[in-house]
Design an enzyme around this catalytic site. Structure first.
Site, short mmCIF file in Angstrom:
data_model
loop_
_atom_site.label_atom_id
_atom_site.label_comp_id
_atom_site.label_asym_id
_atom_site.label_seq_id
_atom_site.Cartn_x
_atom_site.Cartn_y
_atom_site.Cartn_z
N HIS A 16 0.83 -1.20 0.00
CA HIS A 16 0.00 0.00 0.00
C HIS A 16 0.88 1.26 0.00
O HIS A 16 0.67 2.18 -0.78
CB HIS A 16 -0.93 0.01 1.22
CG HIS A 16 -1.89 -1.14 1.24
ND1 HIS A 16 -3.24 -0.98 1.11
CD2 HIS A 16 -1.70 -2.47 1.34
CE1 HIS A 16 -3.84 -2.17 1.14
NE2 HIS A 16 -2.91 -3.09 1.28
N ASP A 115 -5.81 5.38 1.86
CA ASP A 115 -5.91 4.14 1.09
C ASP A 115 -7.11 3.31 1.53
O ASP A 115 -7.85 3.69 2.44
CB ASP A 115 -4.61 3.34 1.15
CG ASP A 115 -4.41 2.70 2.51
OD1 ASP A 115 -5.04 3.16 3.48
OD2 ASP A 115 -3.63 1.75 2.60
N1 UDP Z 1 -8.12 -4.74 3.83
C1 UDP Z 1 -9.33 -4.13 3.73
N2 UDP Z 1 -10.08 -4.37 2.65
C2 UDP Z 1 -9.65 -5.15 1.67
C3 UDP Z 1 -8.40 -5.75 1.76
C4 UDP Z 1 -7.66 -5.53 2.86
O1 UDP Z 1 -9.75 -3.38 4.56
O2 UDP Z 1 -10.38 -5.33 0.71
C5 UDP Z 1 -7.24 -4.47 4.97
C6 UDP Z 1 -7.31 -5.37 6.13
O3 UDP Z 1 -8.12 -4.86 7.11
C7 UDP Z 1 -5.87 -5.39 6.64
C8 UDP Z 1 -5.04 -5.07 5.49
O4 UDP Z 1 -5.93 -4.61 4.49
O5 UDP Z 1 -5.70 -4.41 7.60
C9 UDP Z 1 -4.20 -6.19 5.00
O6 UDP Z 1 -5.02 -7.01 4.31
P1 UDP Z 1 -4.49 -8.31 3.66
O7 UDP Z 1 -3.91 -9.17 4.71
O8 UDP Z 1 -5.61 -8.87 2.92
O9 UDP Z 1 -3.29 -7.81 2.74
P2 UDP Z 1 -3.23 -6.95 1.40
O10 UDP Z 1 -3.02 -7.94 0.31
O11 UDP Z 1 -4.49 -6.13 1.24
O12 UDP Z 1 -2.02 -6.05 1.54
#
Ligand code: UDP
Ligand code: UDP
Length: 477
Positions: A16, A115
């Protein structure tokens, strides 16, 4: 002349933060009336990731881009968190009053840039009467799925987990083909994530003044055009969507010593064109010993040269991965000796440098959105092996809708109970399919690579979308 000041705050995760910083740099390069302050917070449960983020910040020196470090909570041992997702959400709540204080002291703030996770800050922006722009670091098809599911739940009283029962596929407005239930994200189907994270965040997306998506129109034309048909997405209209990608992470984080790094790159320099398969599972992917063994046998049997990024799972459930201290103990006996001349196993690489190298001919990937865009940009075909989040959907898009990847798995999901191992034969087959000869997938991904480059060139669709969003930000008196 007084600058237009943006306050940027994104979650402290590599996938992110890196892209958000790239977005900030692009905006500043395009308009020198902008100034962006990035609020940085440490994630105490992820020391490796924190070190990488600090490296990135230290290496970033751009006029108009400022960093402000938020304080880290002293003791989080009593937070009783069951998953890193909830930890991040709690950390964001913790930071809210601090952000409010900083923002309210900032004269003439033009807006917030946040984000997809950080929606709690939209309350602060609203209190101060400034607009919020959302940077969505995944694809438009997934964004469409979120709005569609949220509309079904909130306006049509449908429960997503009930809806999918007994079905094999769902027709979704942002996807060209019916989507198998097995690739729907656990974020949407598992109760603990659906109400606290997925729906809550998606409702708040509607409050943004604009949504900046890291995608480009040629890649996701179906999803992007679906946004203009409001019947799919509820009674209230959606904020304008700006596809500005691909925004690639050019500031490469290096954790190896410079000797190790240059010896790895020298090794790549000595390999024939398209001969090395690259295996990497994002900043969060990791495997236990039994799965590691299957991958190793699969690679060995494929007979191809390889560069494999391997990390171990956290000892805490739902935690962050770490590097293996002793690879000899997890790899099959003799593997490292047998493959010494044709392959390397490492704990982290600057991925863009690897994908852009002419020796790399294929990518076994977890299909994180950034990894996908990076691979497409450099025309490297993917063999899909999703792990969590929305990656199964991304894999489905790549293989079934776009035809620019082959499948090792589409629905492997570490968030599901009793997920079976991916066997060595599947790994071998996937590697052979992307690496052997001038296959069709390689030709198709080249076409998308060209389109992705055109999109961000002057006059391209993403170039213009970025101009539009900057104009919107700077139109505020
Ligand atoms: N997250 C979210 N919505 C999404 C995907 C992720 O709010 O659609 C948030 C989730 O709460 C967490 C973080 O993103 O805090 C990390 O999510 P994930 O482990 O799925 O990893 P990512 O691939 O999104 O980096
Ligand atoms: N990355 C990297 N080296 C690694 C693993 C990941 O440079 O060993 C970078 C990768 O280039 C990408 C980001 O980290 O820009 C990961 O983002 P992605 O969306 O692919 O996956 P996530 O980590 O969010 O699951």
């Amino acid at each position: 002349m007084e600058k237009f000041k943006l306050m940027m705050m994104v979650s402290p995760l590599m996938g992110h933060l890196t892209q958000a910083l790239e977005l900030a740099k692009l905006m500043l390069a395009r308009n020198n009336q902008l100034s962006i302050t990035v609020l940085i917070m440490e994630l105490p449960i992820d020391p490796d990731g924190t070190a990488k983020i600090q490296f990135l910040i230290a290496a970033t020196n751009v006029e108009g881009l400022h960093f402000h470090h938020l304080s880290t909570p002293e003791d989080t041992s009593d937070w009783n968190i069951t998953h890193r997702r909830f930890f991040i959400l709690k950390l964001l709540e913790y930071q809210k009053p601090h952000v409010r204080e900083i923002a309210s002291k900032t004269q003439k703030l033009s807006g917030f840039l946040i984000d997809l996770i950080n929606m709690t800050m939209i309350d602060v922006a609203d209190e101060l009467g400034v607009p919020t722009y959302l940077f969505f670091t995944s694809g438009a098809a997934f964004l469409g799925l979120r709005f569609h599911f949220q509309t079904l739940e909130d306006e049509q009283n449908q429960d997503i987990s009930e809806l999918v029962k007994g079905e094999s596929h769902l027709v979704l407005p942002s996807f060209a083909k019916p989507v198998p239930i097995s690739v729907l994200p656990t974020l949407a189907t598992k109760k603990e994530f659906r109400s606290n994270v997925f729906l809550k965040c998606t409702r708040d997306y509607r409050r943004a003044k604009g949504i900046i998506v890291n995608t480009f129109s040629y890649l996701e034309s179906n999803a992007i055009s679906s946004f203009s048909l409001n019947s799919y997405y509820g009674k209230s209209s959606l904020p304008p969507i700006y596809p500005v990608g691909p925004i690639l992470n050019s500031s490469q984080i290096q954790t190896q010593s410079s000797e190790d790094y240059s010896s790895m790159m020298k090794w790549l320099d000595c390999q024939p064109k398209n001969s090395v398969v690259f295996l990497c599972f994002g900043s969060l992917g990791s495997f236990h010993l039994d799965q590691v063994q299957e991958i190793a046998y699969g690679i060995e049997r494929s007979g191809h040269r390889f560069l494999w990024v391997l990390r171990r799972p956290s000892t805490k459930k739902g935690g962050f991965p770490r590097e293996y201290e002793n690879l000899e103990l997890v790899l099959p006996e003799g593997f490292l000796d047998r493959t010494a001349s044709i392959g390397k196993v490492v704990g982290w690489v600057p991925q863009l440098a690897v994908l852009s190298h002419s020796a790399v001919g294929g990518f076994v990937s977890h299909c994180g959105w950034n990894s996908m865009l990076e691979s497409i940009f450099f025309g490297v075909p993917i063999a899909t092996w999703p792990i969590e989040a929305e990656q199964q959907l991304n894999a489905f898009q790549l293989v079934k809708e776009l035809g620019i990847a082959v499948e090792i798995s589409l629905d492997y999901n570490q968030e599901k109970e009793n997920q079976a191992l991916v066997k060595a034969e599947q790994v071998e087959k996937g590697i052979r399919e992307i690496m052997d000869g001038e296959n069709e997938v390689r030709m198709r991904v080249k076409e998308f690579s060209e389109k992705s480059r055109l999109a961000t060139k002057e006059g391209g669709s993403s170039y213009l979308a970025l101009d539009n969003i900057i104009q919107d930000i700077c139109s505020r008196s």
